[in-house]
Design a protein around this motif. Sequence first.
Motif, PDB file in Angstrom:
ATOM      1  N   VAL A  97       0.787  -1.273   0.123  1.00  0.00           N
ATOM      2  CA  VAL A  97      -0.129  -0.148  -0.127  1.00  0.00           C
ATOM      3  C   VAL A  97       0.645   0.883   0.025  1.00  0.00           C
ATOM      4  CG1 VAL A  97      -1.575  -1.036   1.253  1.00  0.00           C
ATOM      5  CG2 VAL A  97      -0.174   0.145   2.260  1.00  0.00           C
ATOM      6  N   ASN A  98       0.219   2.018  -0.472  1.00  0.00           N
ATOM      7  CA  ASN A  98       1.247   3.939  -0.783  1.00  0.00           C
ATOM      8  C   ASN A  98       2.291   3.375  -1.675  1.00  0.00           C
ATOM      9  OD1 ASN A  98      -0.568   5.376   0.950  1.00  0.00           O
ATOM     10  ND2 ASN A  98       0.301   4.070   2.861  1.00  0.00           N
ATOM     11  N   PRO A  99       2.331   2.574  -2.268  1.00  0.00           N
ATOM     12  CA  PRO A  99       3.940   2.247  -3.297  1.00  0.00           C
ATOM     13  C   PRO A  99       4.622   2.770  -3.675  1.00  0.00           C
ATOM     14  CG  PRO A  99       2.295   2.370  -4.719  1.00  0.00           C
ATOM     15  CD  PRO A  99       1.115   2.374  -3.605  1.00  0.00           C
ATOM     16  N   ASP A 100       5.882   2.410  -3.121  1.00  0.00           N
ATOM     17  CA  ASP A 100       7.126   3.712  -3.472  1.00  0.00           C
ATOM     18  C   ASP A 100       7.720   2.845  -4.816  1.00  0.00           C
ATOM     19  OD1 ASP A 100       8.754   1.197  -2.273  1.00  0.00           O
ATOM     20  OD2 ASP A 100       9.022   2.089  -0.133  1.00  0.00           O
ATOM     21  N   GLY A 101       9.115   3.122  -5.073  1.00  0.00           N
ATOM     22  CA  GLY A 101       9.948   3.006  -6.372  1.00  0.00           C
ATOM     23  C   GLY A 101      10.645   1.287  -5.442  1.00  0.00           C
ATOM     24  N   ASP A 102      10.697   0.936  -4.798  1.00  0.00           N
ATOM     25  CA  ASP A 102      11.111  -0.227  -4.696  1.00  0.00           C
ATOM     26  C   ASP A 102      10.071  -1.230  -4.925  1.00  0.00           C
ATOM     27  OD1 ASP A 102      13.167  -2.589  -3.627  1.00  0.00           O
ATOM     28  OD2 ASP A 102      12.624  -2.192  -1.579  1.00  0.00           O
ATOM     29  N   THR A 103       8.930  -0.869  -4.123  1.00  0.00           N
ATOM     30  CA  THR A 103       8.196  -2.520  -4.384  1.00  0.00           C
ATOM     31  C   THR A 103       7.190  -2.593  -5.904  1.00  0.00           C
ATOM     32  OG1 THR A 103       6.050  -3.191  -3.171  1.00  0.00           O
ATOM     33  CG2 THR A 103       5.704  -0.573  -3.672  1.00  0.00           C
ATOM     34  N   THR A 104       7.535  -0.874  -6.472  1.00  0.00           N
ATOM     35  CA  THR A 104       7.000  -1.442  -8.045  1.00  0.00           C
ATOM     36  C   THR A 104       7.441  -1.602  -8.975  1.00  0.00           C
ATOM     37  OG1 THR A 104       5.570   1.129  -7.442  1.00  0.00           O
ATOM     38  CG2 THR A 104       5.544   0.594  -9.829  1.00  0.00           C
ATOM     39  N   SER A 105       9.120  -1.384  -8.265  1.00  0.00           N
ATOM     40  CA  SER A 105       9.596  -1.781  -9.338  1.00  0.00           C
ATOM     41  C   SER A 105      10.293  -3.620  -8.904  1.00  0.00           C
ATOM     42  CB  SER A 105      10.959  -1.270  -8.864  1.00  0.00           C
ATOM     43  OG  SER A 105      11.029   0.453  -9.251  1.00  0.00           O
ATOM     44  N   SER A 106      10.566  -3.811  -7.200  1.00  0.00           N
ATOM     45  CA  SER A 106      10.418  -5.203  -7.664  1.00  0.00           C
ATOM     46  C   SER A 106       9.355  -6.339  -7.992  1.00  0.00           C
ATOM     47  CB  SER A 106      10.641  -5.134  -5.732  1.00  0.00           C
ATOM     48  OG  SER A 106      11.758  -4.988  -5.480  1.00  0.00           O
ATOM     49  N   ALA A 107       7.494  -5.186  -8.252  1.00  0.00           N
ATOM     50  CA  ALA A 107       7.069  -5.631  -8.681  1.00  0.00           C
ATOM     51  C   ALA A 107       6.375  -5.580 -10.118  1.00  0.00           C
ATOM     52  CB  ALA A 107       5.614  -5.347  -8.589  1.00  0.00           C
ATOM     53  N   LEU A 108       7.480  -5.436 -10.656  1.00  0.00           N
ATOM     54  CA  LEU A 108       7.520  -5.145 -12.099  1.00  0.00           C
ATOM     55  C   LEU A 108       8.724  -6.347 -12.514  1.00  0.00           C
ATOM     56  CD1 LEU A 108       6.899  -1.749 -12.972  1.00  0.00           C
ATOM     57  CD2 LEU A 108       5.152  -3.421 -13.432  1.00  0.00           C
ATOM     58  N   ALA A 109       9.764  -6.246 -11.776  1.00  0.00           N
ATOM     59  CA  ALA A 109      10.996  -7.137 -11.867  1.00  0.00           C
ATOM     60  C   ALA A 109      10.528  -8.458 -11.490  1.00  0.00           C
ATOM     61  CB  ALA A 109      12.192  -6.469 -11.376  1.00  0.00           C
ATOM     62  N   THR A 110       9.417  -8.865 -11.117  1.00  0.00           N
ATOM     63  CA  THR A 110       8.766 -10.226 -10.802  1.00  0.00           C
ATOM     64  C   THR A 110       8.014 -10.537 -12.238  1.00  0.00           C
ATOM     65  OG1 THR A 110       8.271  -9.695  -8.462  1.00  0.00           O
ATOM     66  CG2 THR A 110       7.472 -12.277  -9.325  1.00  0.00           C
TER      67      THR A 110
END
Length: 331
Positions: free
Chosen positions: A27-40
Motif C-alpha cells: 500500500v502507498n507504493p514506492d519505487g522499490d515495491t513497484t520496481s520489484s513487482a515489475l521485475a517479478t
Amino acid sequence: MNNYQEALTEAARFMKAHDRFLIVSHVNPDGDTTSSALATALLLEQAGKSYVIVNEGETPSKFGFLPRFERILNLSADSLEERFDAVIAVDAADARRMGEVRHLFAPNARILNIDHHPTNDFFGTVNVIRTDAAATAEIMFEVMEAGGFACTPELATCLYTGLLTDTGGFRYSNTTSHVMEIAAKLLRCGVKPGEIAERCLEEITLKHVQVLRRALQSLKLTHRNQVASLKISHADLCETGATSEDASGLVNYGRNIEGVEVGISFCEPEPGVVKVSFRARAHVDVAQIAKSFGGGGHAKAAGCTLKGELAAIEEQVLAKLSEVLGVGVHE
Ligand code: 5GP
Ligand code: MN
C-alpha cells in the motif's frame, strides 16, 4: 548452502512451479515495491508464465517509465473476479501491508514473500527475507541470479530503480559495496542512470512545491530541537489540488535540518486518516516507534497510518518521541 541461498533457489523454483501468478506491491507504493513487482513480472515472462499485478490503490505516475507499468491494476478502481493459487508479495513487511487483496487468494493459496524489512513477520509459505538488503530489488537481483534468468535492459531498469530509490540515490547508510557492485552490473546490462535519476529523484510536480510551501509554514521544532515535524492537512491537499503522492518526500525537509535527530510528517489524505512518516538521522530507531502505532519500516525510515484528528495524533506521536528521547516536547 546457507538458508538465504536456499530461500533464493526456493523462490526461483516457486516461479517455475506455477503457471499463473498474482503479484502484489505494498500500500502507498514506492519505487522499490513497484520496481520489484515489475521485475517479478519480467522474470515470470522469461519463465513463460502469466500474471496479474495489483496494488490496493494507485501507483505513482512518476514510475510510469518502468516497463509493464501499465499492467499494474488499481484495485480501488478495477475489480477482479479471478482467484489465484500462487501469490508473490514484494517489499511488504506483513500481510496487512498488501492491503485489501486477500479476497483474490484461492483457499490454500501459496504465498512467496520477498522483503527486506526488519519488521517482516514471515507471513508467506516461502519467505525470502534479508534485512540487511538495501532494497527488495537487491533481493530480486539475487533471485534472478539464483534462477539463472537473463538480465535484460528492462529487468535491469526495474532493479536499478528499486536500488536507487530505497538508498535515496545511493546516499543512505544502506548503500553497501554489494549495492554498488549490483548497480555496476545493472549498468552493464543497459541501464540509463541519468534518465532514471531524473525521473525518480530530480523531477517534482508543481503541486509538490505548492504543498511544500504550506508544509514549511507548519514546521515545528520540539524536544530541544531534536525533532522537526511538518503537517499537511486534508484542507491543504484540497486547496492546492495536491495528492498524497505530491506530498511525499516532505518529511526529509525536517530531518535534514542540522542537529535534528528525527523528522516527522503528518499527512491527512482523507479527513480522519493520518499517514505519519518518520526519518531518523543517526541514533533513534524509528521502526520501533512506528511499530508501537501499528506501523513499521526500517530503523531510519518508517511509517504508520492512524485514524483520528490530526492535532490529536500529532500530540500522541510527539509524546511518544518524548518517551524515546527522554526529553519533554517543549523543553
Ligand atoms: P514512508 O514514510 O515513505 O511511507 O515509509 C517509510 C518506510 O516505512 C518504508 O519502508 C515503508 O515500507 C515503511 N512503512 C510506512 N508505513 C508503514 C506501515 O503502516 N506499516 C509498515 N509495516 N511499514 C510501513
Ligand atoms: Mn523497500
